[in-house]
Design an enzyme around this catalytic site. Structure first.
Site, mmCIF file in Angstrom:
data_model
loop_
_atom_site.group_PDB
_atom_site.id
_atom_site.type_symbol
_atom_site.label_atom_id
_atom_site.label_comp_id
_atom_site.label_asym_id
_atom_site.label_seq_id
_atom_site.Cartn_x
_atom_site.Cartn_y
_atom_site.Cartn_z
ATOM 1 N N ASP A 175 4.081 -4.867 -7.504
ATOM 2 C CA ASP A 175 3.480 -3.590 -7.088
ATOM 3 C C ASP A 175 4.046 -2.428 -7.900
ATOM 4 O O ASP A 175 3.557 -1.309 -7.793
ATOM 5 C CB ASP A 175 3.679 -3.343 -5.593
ATOM 6 C CG ASP A 175 5.128 -3.460 -5.163
ATOM 7 O OD1 ASP A 175 5.738 -4.511 -5.442
ATOM 8 O OD2 ASP A 175 5.662 -2.510 -4.575
ATOM 9 N N ASN A 176 5.066 -2.694 -8.704
ATOM 10 C CA ASN A 176 5.626 -1.652 -9.563
ATOM 11 C C ASN A 176 5.333 -1.919 -11.032
ATOM 12 O O ASN A 176 6.014 -1.397 -11.903
ATOM 13 C CB ASN A 176 7.144 -1.541 -9.348
ATOM 14 C CG ASN A 176 7.483 -0.979 -7.973
ATOM 15 O OD1 ASN A 176 6.663 -0.296 -7.363
ATOM 16 N ND2 ASN A 176 8.659 -1.264 -7.485
ATOM 17 N N GLY A 225 0.821 -1.215 0.000
ATOM 18 C CA GLY A 225 0.000 0.000 0.000
ATOM 19 C C GLY A 225 0.849 1.257 0.000
ATOM 20 O O GLY A 225 2.067 1.194 0.101
ATOM 21 N N GLY A 258 7.717 7.369 5.829
ATOM 22 C CA GLY A 258 6.786 8.058 4.934
ATOM 23 C C GLY A 258 7.415 9.178 4.122
ATOM 24 O O GLY A 258 6.725 9.872 3.389
ATOM 25 N N LYS A 282 4.369 11.692 -3.496
ATOM 26 C CA LYS A 282 5.277 10.665 -2.993
ATOM 27 C C LYS A 282 6.208 11.348 -2.005
ATOM 28 O O LYS A 282 6.820 12.376 -2.333
ATOM 29 C CB LYS A 282 6.071 10.087 -4.178
ATOM 30 C CG LYS A 282 6.951 8.913 -3.845
ATOM 31 C CD LYS A 282 7.329 8.218 -5.149
ATOM 32 C CE LYS A 282 8.417 7.184 -4.965
ATOM 33 N NZ LYS A 282 8.732 6.535 -6.254
#
Ligand code: AMP
Ligand code: MG
Length: 505
Positions: A251-252, A89, A125, A112
């Site tokens: 996921d990429n 996620g 993060g 991002k």
């Protein structure tokens, strides 16, 4: 507050509750705009001049959420280096929303590096200036080569520190994408056995990327085929410019067919099929020549998630039939990829026409040139570019790259014969061929040593000069000019030999 004219229309937020967590970007200390993509802003119907301001910096750093945005962290899973993580996620990203661009295309606008989210796991993060500007340079370079990719709209420094191996200045990237749907998004719901959400997701993906399939009876199988075709075309394009993505985790890999996530990526210099730059890719899983194999592997993972949707019902025969159909799509991938690769190679070789039965010979012609490059460690980009010079009779620059190689003579003889066969004695053929070849064989790529130089200047010395000059050169990758000569030169070999790229930094 300036009302920046984002005309948000957020289908993901609206249509897919349960697929994300609404979330706000972190507030940062001292926003400062480092990069603004004026061309892209225009495409999105935004006022670049208004965005190039203190308020624009506050917006792109996450301090001022624009009107109409509904920021959210998307859920997804993924196979990373072959191992499955059921929950990844957006750990440091947020989707702000979608806008319709000037060409009528729906585009995601996302951050991002905008702070922790419920998906952050152990991460902070955050993102640092260097890696975010790296995404700008390499991504804009890939875009200018005509290859589908997500794009950087802006990078804002945060004024906050990011703690990696050393303390680094922080930044937020604003990324624009046809969507952020990934193979891993499907895996998230498949892993939970949530068939309703899986179907909802597949129908959403179809609406967004393959609207002509909407409502058709075999749409889920057709979706798999479309994604496979897009990925075959994409990876073939990468291969024909020497691009190594570096972290082709599921996921990429996008459903849209755009390149996404510029982490440990790099352009190859001297041709080497085993080239791998990522510091964590110890076994070369994502090496240059493995990219088509990995694409197929990832598509098989997507196919698995779609099986219950492809099957007519839950019975065993229906499931077996679905497996058979999905497997056929995956098994077709090598041929679809090979055709896309050969199409690109023919253009690189300056060939326009092919008779039936010439595929094998043309493919061998390209592969044999690559083999020569490999044996002599010739720069991939320059070799193709100098072949264009040879097409109009100037062989010296090409020969200089290959040294005294007699084998090059043999190869050139074969190539000239193949060219002559389609020219039928036309006088202008050589010059025209050279021109065509220069439109597909770039002279400028993001050279690794220059990328690092530009990032170090920006990150360590707050000097954006080298970055901006490099962006300028990358915008016209097919033009050979005095100004971009520096950007056409390979790195000294000792630099390339020790070159390592880093992931998730
Ligand atoms: P990436 O390698 O950027 O494709 O990221 C893989 C996963 O790790 C995604 O779920 C990211 O959101 C997450 N991730 C990467 N870096 C960070 C970070 N600094 N903080 C939180 N999550 C991260
Ligand atoms: Mg990623």
């Amino acid at each position: 507050m300036t009302a920046f004219n984002f005309r948000f229309d957020n289908t993901y937020a609206r249509d897919l509750p349960g697929f994300y967590v609404p979330w706000k970007p972190a507030t940062v200390t001292a926003p400062r705009l480092l990069f603004l993509n004026r061309e892209l802003a225009g495409e999105l119907g935004l006022d670049a001049a208004a965005l190039d301001s203190e308020e624009g910096a506050a917006l792109f750093a996450g301090n001022q959420v624009p009107e109409g945005a509904e920021p959210l962290a998307q859920a997804y899973a993924g196979h990373q280096f072959g191992g499955f993580s059921p929950q990844l996620g957006d750990g440091r990203a947020l989707l702000l929303g979608e806008v319709i661009d000037h060409n009528g295309r729906r585009r995601d606008i996302a951050f991002k590096g905008s702070g922790r989210t419920p998906f952050s796991r152990g991460g902070d993060g955050k993102a640092a200036i260097g890696p975010m500007l790296r995404e700008v340079l390499v991504g804009e370079g890939v875009h200018a080569l005509g290859i589908p990719t997500t794009r950087a709209l802006a990078v804002a420094a945060t004024g906050d520190s990011v703690f990696r191996e050393r303390v680094l200045p922080g930044a937020v990237l604003t990324r624009v994408a046809l969507s952020h749907l990934r193979v891993g998004t499907f895996q998230f719901f498949a892993a939970r056995g949530d068939l309703d959400k899986l179907r909802q997701l597949a129908d959403y993906a179809i609406t967004r990327h393959d609207p002509d399939l909407a409502g058709t009876p075999d749409r889920y199988l057709a979706l798999l085929r479309r994604v496979a075709e897009r990925q075959a075309a994409l990876v073939a394009r990468w291969m024909n410019v020497g691009f190594i993505h570096g972290v082709m985790n599921t996921d990429n890999m996008t459903i849209s067919g755009e390149t996404i996530d510029y982490g440990p990526c790099a352009f190859m210099e001297a041709y080497d099929p085993a080239a791998v730059f990522s510091s964590i890719d110890h076994h070369g899983r994502y090496a240059y020549s493995n990219q088509p194999l990995i694409a197929r592997w990832n598509l098989a993972r997507l196919g698995e998630t779609l099986l219950p949707l492809i099957a007519a019902d839950e019975s065993e025969p229906a499931t077996a039939e679905a497996v058979k159909q999905a497997t056929a799509v995956i098994d077709d991938f090598p041929a679809v990829y090979a055709a896309a690769l050969l199409q690109g190679q023919r253009a690189k070789l300056g060939l326009q026409r092919a008779e039936a039965g010439e595929d094998e010979a043309d493919s061998a012609l390209a592969e044999d040139l690559l083999h020569l490059m490999h044996g002599l460690s010739v720069d991939f980009t320059l070799a193709w570019r100098r072949l264009a010079d040879a097409a109009e009779g100037n062989e010296a620059p090409l020969r200089a790259l290959f040294g005294q190689a007699r084998k090059l003579d043999d190869w050139l003889t074969r190539w000239r014969e193949r060219c002559a066969a389609e020219d039928a004695g036309a006088d202008e053929a050589g010059a025209q061929r050279a021109q065509r070849m220069r439109r597909v064989n770039p002279i400028v790529i993001p050279r690794n040593h220059l990328v690092e130089e530009a990032l170090a200047a920006a990150s360590d010395h707050a000097d954006l000069g080298p970055l901006n000059r490099m962006l300028e050169a990358l915008r016209n990758p097919f033009e050979e000019t005095a100004e971009n000569a520096r950007h056409a030169e390979p790195a000294p070999t000792e630099v390339t030999a020790g070159y390592r790229t880093f992931c998730g930094t």
